[in-house]
Design an enzyme around this catalytic site. Structure first.
Site, mmCIF file in Angstrom:
data_model
loop_
_atom_site.group_PDB
_atom_site.id
_atom_site.type_symbol
_atom_site.label_atom_id
_atom_site.label_comp_id
_atom_site.label_asym_id
_atom_site.label_seq_id
_atom_site.Cartn_x
_atom_site.Cartn_y
_atom_site.Cartn_z
ATOM 1 N N LYS A 118 1.091 -1.106 0.052
ATOM 2 C CA LYS A 118 0.067 -0.007 -0.043
ATOM 3 C C LYS A 118 0.951 1.066 -0.075
ATOM 4 O O LYS A 118 1.210 1.726 1.052
ATOM 5 C CB LYS A 118 -0.926 0.004 1.257
ATOM 6 C CG LYS A 118 -2.063 0.942 1.378
ATOM 7 C CD LYS A 118 -3.100 0.596 2.427
ATOM 8 C CE LYS A 118 -4.138 1.597 2.449
ATOM 9 N NZ LYS A 118 -4.836 2.004 1.501
HETATM 10 N N1 PMP Z 1 -7.808 -2.052 -2.523
HETATM 11 C C1 PMP Z 1 -7.260 -0.818 -2.450
HETATM 12 C C2 PMP Z 1 -6.596 -0.263 -3.725
HETATM 13 C C3 PMP Z 1 -7.332 0.118 -1.287
HETATM 14 O O1 PMP Z 1 -6.751 1.271 -1.102
HETATM 15 C C4 PMP Z 1 -8.041 -0.756 0.024
HETATM 16 C C5 PMP Z 1 -8.103 0.270 1.142
HETATM 17 N N2 PMP Z 1 -7.005 0.054 2.044
HETATM 18 C C6 PMP Z 1 -8.740 -1.678 -0.174
HETATM 19 C C7 PMP Z 1 -8.506 -2.415 -1.606
HETATM 20 C C8 PMP Z 1 -9.215 -2.330 0.814
HETATM 21 O O2 PMP Z 1 -8.343 -2.705 1.866
HETATM 22 P P1 PMP Z 1 -8.737 -2.874 3.546
HETATM 23 O O3 PMP Z 1 -9.904 -3.485 3.576
HETATM 24 O O4 PMP Z 1 -7.577 -3.470 4.197
HETATM 25 O O5 PMP Z 1 -8.889 -1.388 3.983
#
Ligand code: PMP
Length: 310
Positions: free
Chosen positions: A158
């Site tokens: 991320k």
């Molecule tokens: N995909 C992307 C590109 C994101 O930015 C997020 C948000 N963090 C998610 C999926 C969902 O991840 P999470 O459930 O860990 O927030």
């Protein structure tokens, strides 16, 4: 965004307005940052952070992929997240831990010469795609922008720079009157929303794209897979061709910000009956029930803010 009083910055609490960056910070030029989005909830049992340890672990994983060293332990980062909620007296908050390459070098390979800056901010936050979106579903479109493949961008990290692609997907969707864009891979296989993972339901079975489809390994995605399995549904991590979005019975998006948001149409075609379906609603009931006290935390996902500080 509503400003809070304090931001945790390199180990100290500083006033929100004092948490500034230098214009020669490496991250500002090249996107060399990794971050998390975490939510805290005010529950009948007190304030909790949802899956805090998993988020901080992913922050360290993202940093490792980009060979950044975080000068704090995972437990210190978890504590900073709890502290930022307490000091700002937040109830339902979005927590943003951020690690970015600061001043020192503008060389692309010069990360080791840059100061590693670490911050944790938080602010009061409601439903990212709107309360109405959670209740009635949102209108989404398939983006004209595709996700970069893992051969060029490690989607499991991320990282700040990755979100240029996500901004193109989201702003294009918004300009065209949709609340969210769904990206596909170069091969036309469904990847994810600009900031959410996606689930598709057909004939009572739940499908979600596998990690190898250029997705972020969402922590809400993992939670929903566990909730769905506990409810007795089958969840398959399978490649999904774009057109399955048009013939699905139900679709929903998951993410820390979006929580569990149904999709009621894709490219102006109704999903099922054009409203949240029964499986989506069953999963929503358990997910949101964790925070209103109607569901027991059988998975150990709620990290208490209060109990850990004297
Ligand atoms: N995909 C992307 C590109 C994101 O930015 C997020 C948000 N963090 C998610 C999926 C969902 O991840 P999470 O459930 O860990 O927030």
């Amino acid at each position: 965004m509503e400003a809070a009083d304090f931001i945790w910055r390199n180990g100290k609490m500083v006033a929100w307005d004092e948490a500034r960056v230098h214009v020669m910070s490496h991250a500002l030029h090249y996107g060399s940052s990794v971050f998390e989005g975490v939510r805290s909830y005010s529950t009948p049992q007190g304030r909790v952070v949802f899956r805090l340890r998993e988020h901080i672990r992913r922050l360290f994983d993202s940093a490792k992929i980009y060979r950044m060293k975080i000068p704090y332990s995972q437990e210190e980062m978890c504590q900073a997240c709890r502290d930022i909620i307490q000091i700002n007296q937040l109830q339902h908050a979005y927590i943003r831990p951020l690690v970015f390459m600061g001043v020192g070098s503008l060389a692309l390979g010069g990360l080791q010469d840059c100061k590693t800056e670490v911050a944790v901010a938080a602010y009061e936050f409601g439903a990212y795609l709107g309360q109405q979106g959670i209740e009635d579903g949102i209108d989404a479109c398939v983006s004209s922008w595709t996700r970069p493949t893992s051969a060029s961008v490690p989607a499991l990290a991320k990282a700040g720079g990755h979100y240029l692609n996500a901004q193109l997907i989201c702003t294009e969707a918004n300009r065209n009157g949709y609340l969210e864009g769904i990206s596909v891979s170069g091969q036309g296989l469904v990847s994810e929303g600009s900031g959410e993972n996606i689930f598709v339901i057909r004939d009572g079975k739940i499908y979600t794209p596998p990690l190898a489809s250029s997705i972020l390994g969402g922590i809400t995605r993992d939670a929903v897979m566990k909730i769905a399995t506990t409810l007795g549904y089958t969840v398959a991590e399978e490649s999904i061709p774009r057109e399955v979005l048009y013939i699905a019975d139900e679709i929903f998006l998951t993410g820390t910000a979006a929580e569990v948001t149904p999709v009621k149409s894709v490219d102006q075609l109704d999903v099922g009956e054009g409203k949240p379906g029964p499986i989506t609603q069953a999963i929503q009931e358990v997910f949101f029930g964790l925070f209103d006290g109607s569901q027991a935390d059988q998975w150990g996902w709620l990290d208490r803010v209060e109990s850990t500080t004297p």
